[in-house]
Structure formats: structure tokens, C-alpha cells
Design an enzyme around this catalytic site. Sequence first.
Site, PDB file in Angstrom:
ATOM      1  N   ASP A 163       0.902  -1.103   0.146  1.00 12.96           N
ATOM      2  CA  ASP A 163      -0.193   0.026   0.001  1.00 12.96           C
ATOM      3  C   ASP A 163       0.660   1.218  -0.154  1.00 12.96           C
ATOM      4  O   ASP A 163       2.206   1.154   0.611  1.00 12.96           O
ATOM      5  CB  ASP A 163      -0.892  -0.070   1.320  1.00 12.96           C
ATOM      6  CG  ASP A 163      -1.949  -0.949   1.205  1.00 12.96           C
ATOM      7  OD1 ASP A 163      -2.289  -1.507   0.130  1.00 12.96           O
ATOM      8  OD2 ASP A 163      -2.640  -0.899   2.216  1.00 12.96           O
ATOM      9  N   ARG A 186      -1.012  -0.897  -8.723  1.00 13.71           N
ATOM     10  CA  ARG A 186      -2.226  -0.458  -8.491  1.00 13.71           C
ATOM     11  C   ARG A 186      -2.383   1.014  -8.140  1.00 13.71           C
ATOM     12  O   ARG A 186      -1.494   1.845  -7.704  1.00 13.71           O
ATOM     13  CB  ARG A 186      -2.742  -0.993  -6.940  1.00 13.71           C
ATOM     14  CG  ARG A 186      -4.150  -0.394  -6.236  1.00 13.71           C
ATOM     15  CD  ARG A 186      -4.226  -0.800  -4.556  1.00 13.71           C
ATOM     16  NE  ARG A 186      -4.345  -2.374  -4.977  1.00 13.71           N
ATOM     17  CZ  ARG A 186      -3.993  -3.006  -3.936  1.00 13.71           C
ATOM     18  NH1 ARG A 186      -3.834  -2.534  -2.647  1.00 13.71           N
ATOM     19  NH2 ARG A 186      -4.134  -4.401  -3.992  1.00 13.71           N
TER      20      ARG A 186
HETATM   21  P1  FDA Z   1     -14.007   9.353  -5.878  1.00  8.36           P
HETATM   22  O1  FDA Z   1     -13.564   9.714  -4.227  1.00  8.36           O
HETATM   23  O2  FDA Z   1     -14.490  10.709  -6.685  1.00  8.36           O
HETATM   24  O3  FDA Z   1     -15.247   8.593  -5.648  1.00  8.36           O
HETATM   25  C1  FDA Z   1     -16.007   8.177  -6.578  1.00  8.36           C
HETATM   26  C2  FDA Z   1     -17.089   7.668  -6.304  1.00  8.36           C
HETATM   27  O4  FDA Z   1     -17.269   6.430  -5.435  1.00  8.36           O
HETATM   28  C3  FDA Z   1     -18.131   8.594  -5.171  1.00  8.36           C
HETATM   29  O5  FDA Z   1     -18.912   9.485  -5.798  1.00  8.36           O
HETATM   30  C4  FDA Z   1     -18.832   7.274  -4.265  1.00  8.36           C
HETATM   31  O6  FDA Z   1     -19.937   7.103  -5.126  1.00  8.36           O
HETATM   32  C5  FDA Z   1     -18.051   6.346  -4.376  1.00  8.36           C
HETATM   33  N1  FDA Z   1     -17.070   6.471  -2.893  1.00  8.36           N
HETATM   34  C6  FDA Z   1     -15.693   6.751  -3.008  1.00  8.36           C
HETATM   35  N2  FDA Z   1     -15.315   6.892  -1.564  1.00  8.36           N
HETATM   36  C7  FDA Z   1     -16.336   6.334  -0.907  1.00  8.36           C
HETATM   37  C8  FDA Z   1     -16.372   6.295   0.485  1.00  8.36           C
HETATM   38  N3  FDA Z   1     -15.461   6.399   1.302  1.00  8.36           N
HETATM   39  N4  FDA Z   1     -17.739   5.846   0.804  1.00  8.36           N
HETATM   40  C9  FDA Z   1     -18.865   5.879   0.156  1.00  8.36           C
HETATM   41  N5  FDA Z   1     -18.730   5.904  -1.304  1.00  8.36           N
HETATM   42  C10 FDA Z   1     -17.356   6.165  -1.979  1.00  8.36           C
HETATM   43  N6  FDA Z   1      -5.471   5.502  -0.982  1.00  8.36           N
HETATM   44  C11 FDA Z   1      -4.002   5.624  -0.568  1.00  8.36           C
HETATM   45  O7  FDA Z   1      -3.686   6.777  -0.325  1.00  8.36           O
HETATM   46  N7  FDA Z   1      -3.190   4.534  -0.195  1.00  8.36           N
HETATM   47  C12 FDA Z   1      -3.413   3.370  -1.075  1.00  8.36           C
HETATM   48  O8  FDA Z   1      -2.824   2.062  -0.774  1.00  8.36           O
HETATM   49  C13 FDA Z   1      -4.822   3.087  -1.508  1.00  8.36           C
HETATM   50  N8  FDA Z   1      -5.204   1.719  -1.538  1.00  8.36           N
HETATM   51  C14 FDA Z   1      -6.417   1.508  -2.255  1.00  8.36           C
HETATM   52  C15 FDA Z   1      -6.874   0.344  -2.850  1.00  8.36           C
HETATM   53  C16 FDA Z   1      -8.051   0.251  -3.570  1.00  8.36           C
HETATM   54  C17 FDA Z   1      -8.187  -1.360  -3.797  1.00  8.36           C
HETATM   55  C18 FDA Z   1      -8.694   1.184  -3.277  1.00  8.36           C
HETATM   56  C19 FDA Z   1     -10.114   1.219  -4.331  1.00  8.36           C
HETATM   57  C20 FDA Z   1      -8.629   2.356  -2.944  1.00  8.36           C
HETATM   58  C21 FDA Z   1      -7.496   2.801  -2.277  1.00  8.36           C
HETATM   59  N9  FDA Z   1      -6.830   3.899  -1.767  1.00  8.36           N
HETATM   60  C22 FDA Z   1      -5.775   4.111  -1.273  1.00  8.36           C
HETATM   61  C23 FDA Z   1      -8.040   4.822  -1.865  1.00  8.36           C
HETATM   62  C24 FDA Z   1      -8.128   6.166  -2.596  1.00  8.36           C
HETATM   63  O9  FDA Z   1      -6.775   6.860  -2.744  1.00  8.36           O
HETATM   64  C25 FDA Z   1      -9.338   6.799  -2.660  1.00  8.36           C
HETATM   65  O10 FDA Z   1      -8.977   7.732  -1.608  1.00  8.36           O
HETATM   66  C26 FDA Z   1     -10.470   6.123  -2.624  1.00  8.36           C
HETATM   67  O11 FDA Z   1     -10.624   5.116  -3.401  1.00  8.36           O
HETATM   68  C27 FDA Z   1     -11.711   7.009  -3.136  1.00  8.36           C
HETATM   69  O12 FDA Z   1     -11.333   7.475  -4.720  1.00  8.36           O
HETATM   70  P2  FDA Z   1     -12.312   7.202  -6.014  1.00  8.36           P
HETATM   71  O13 FDA Z   1     -11.109   6.858  -6.806  1.00  8.36           O
HETATM   72  O14 FDA Z   1     -13.079   5.983  -5.751  1.00  8.36           O
HETATM   73  O15 FDA Z   1     -12.877   8.374  -6.363  1.00  8.36           O
END
Ligand code: FDA
Length: 315
Positions: free
Chosen positions: A143, A191
Site C-alpha cells: 500500500d 495499483r
Molecule cells: P472518488 O473519491 O471521486 O469517488 C467516486 C465515487 O465512489 C463517489 O462518488 C462515491 O460514489 C464512491 N465512493 C468513493 N469513496 C467512498 C467512500 N469512502 N464511501 C462511500 N462511497 C465512496 N489510497 C491511498 O492513499 N493509498 C493506498 O494504498 C490505497 N489503496 C487503495 C486500494 C483500493 C483497492 C482502492 C479502491 C482504494 C485505495 N486507496 C488508497 C483509496 C483511494 O486513494 C481513494 O481515496 C478512494 O478510492 C476514493 O477515490 P475514488 O477513486 O473512488 O474516487
Amino acid sequence: MSVFSGVARPVILAAARSHRLRHTVERVPATKQVVHRFVSGEQLADALDSVVLLSNSHRFVTIDYLGEDVVDTDTADRTVSAYLGLLDALGAQSEGMPRPLEVSLKLSALGQALPHDGDKIVLENAHTICAKAHDLGIWVTVDAEDHTTTDSRLSIVRELRADHDWLGTVLQAYLRRTLGDCRDLAGSRIRLCKGAYDEPASVALRDRRQVTENYLRCLRVLMAGSGYPMVASHDPEIITAADTLAGEFGRGTDDFEYQMLYGIRDDEQRRLAAAGSHVRVYVPFGSQWYGYFVRRLAERPANLTFFLRALAERH
Ligand code: FDA
């Protein structure tokens, strides 16, 4: 930039580092109900139950034993033992690629911040976990934590990859450096996520639109490369773009995967898996859920409202 991302988000993320607040929040009974939306449970058995449920709907998993910012060797050793126990419980896997089972590690949980020989200790600890995972045919991904740890993490991953070339790591699209890192690492398993920590503007993009645009630029580099991109996002714009880019670069379903967090957009996870794509769900478990939970609250105003309402209803 919204009021939430500009003001509230940094305040909530600062709460992730507050020991006093952590102590209070962990003791409120209503907290656990909300935590269980994002965390499979505190015990290994809870994580294993989630693996069965997710596998039944053709989803892959990556399991995270919760914990971070460890500052003593005993806790780091316990984390290694927990991962070895988890790998034993998951058992040997088939030889197929991509691997349906994976574990995710935080180097800060393995001793990265230990005052003496932190880098050496974390390298040994991660190596022990990778060697066992390799024997069982289970993938490992490291991570990404806050930007002050990125250089050390990437150099440790590089060393580990000399023995385990299948080892993956995470790149965060909000960091200004990440497009360059994608170019360097496009031949490996990466990732790509947006990034979840509160970072200063000197190193990170702070505007949501700019982060999404940088994500798409980075994803193009990974899709064009020879490695295995892992599209870690719940954002519909990114999910659609990943499909288009995969087509443009001739990648089939086995050549990249979508990844989402446990408890977030479950319907979309199921839809993608039912359509034949590989979808991996990040399943956290363990008692050290506070930091992870606060980052999930900070990502979305509605989560915080829901949490505060649950607390108010109980008092
Ligand atoms: P965005 O935040 O724009 O969300 C898009 C949509 O997804 C939202 O409109 C909502 O519908 C849904 N959504 C997103 N987050 C939500 C929440 N918390 N609750 C409810 N709905 C939500 N970060 C990091 O700094 N280091 C890491 O190692 C990782 N590892 C990691 C692994 C995996 C498999 C994932 C999916 C994510 C991570 N992350 C992470 C977290 C990542 O950086 C980020 O903060 C979240 O995925 C939210 O970003 P989105 O790309 O989903 O977009």
C-alpha cells in the site's frame, strides 16, 4: 474546490492522527455499526467469511490486516505473524493468472518508522511474508501511505522485486511525481488510486478535477506498458476510461483488473464481475481500524453525516 474538500476533509484526516479522539471514538458503541460497513470484522474468521462471499460472486480479494505507524519491534513482529497466519488460512492457490487471492501490506505496520534500522527490519519482514505468499501462489501488494514514505517504499519494493517480480505496489494520482513513477514502473503490477491522505500543495494536486485528469494520464501510461494495471477507483469516469484504454491497447480481461474497497459500490463491483471483468475487493480486518475508518469518512461528506447521525441516535 468544495468546502468539504477544502476545509472539512483536512480536519477529518487530522483526526486520524489524534490518539485522544481515537480513544473516544473506539469506545462509542454506535461506532462499530458504521465501521462494519467498511471493515469485514476484527477477527481472521470475519475476513475469511468475506472471502467466501466475494468469491461466490466471482470477485477476487486482497486482504489487509489493519495497522499502521508501528513504532516498536514487538508490534511489527505480531503483524508479520498475523500475515503468516492469514496466508496459512487462505491456503495454496491454483497456478492460474491473475491470482484471485492477494494480501495488501503497509510498510509502516512492518516497522518502516522504527528509530533504528527501520528500513532493514521492514525489508526482512516484508521478505518473510512475500516468501510464504510465493510458496502458496498468493500475490502481495504494498500500500501507499503519506508522501514522506514514498521514496523509501519504492526502493524497498524494488529490492523485494529482485526475488519476487510479481510483487505489486500502489501509486497515488494526486502526487505530482506519480506520472514519472508510472513511466518507471509501467512494466510491473501497479495499483493506481487517487490518494487518501492530506498532502500539501507542494507535492500533491488538491483539486478533485485535476486529480482525476492526472489519474487518467497515469492510467494511459500503465495501460500502454508491459505490466499489470490495477484500476483502484469507484469513480464511474475512471471505470469507463479504463475499459476504453484497455481496448485501445489490446488488453483482454486477464491483462488488467478493477479494484474497489469493501462496502463501497457493491452493485458496481457485481456488475463488472458479472460482465466478465476481474474485480478485486480490498477487504480490511483487525482491531486497528481507526485510521482506515477515518480516511473513508473523509472521502465522502455523506459518510460523516451518517456516522454523526448514528452517534446522535445512541445518545
Ligand atoms: P472518488 O473519491 O471521486 O469517488 C467516486 C465515487 O465512489 C463517489 O462518488 C462515491 O460514489 C464512491 N465512493 C468513493 N469513496 C467512498 C467512500 N469512502 N464511501 C462511500 N462511497 C465512496 N489510497 C491511498 O492513499 N493509498 C493506498 O494504498 C490505497 N489503496 C487503495 C486500494 C483500493 C483497492 C482502492 C479502491 C482504494 C485505495 N486507496 C488508497 C483509496 C483511494 O486513494 C481513494 O481515496 C478512494 O478510492 C476514493 O477515490 P475514488 O477513486 O473512488 O474516487
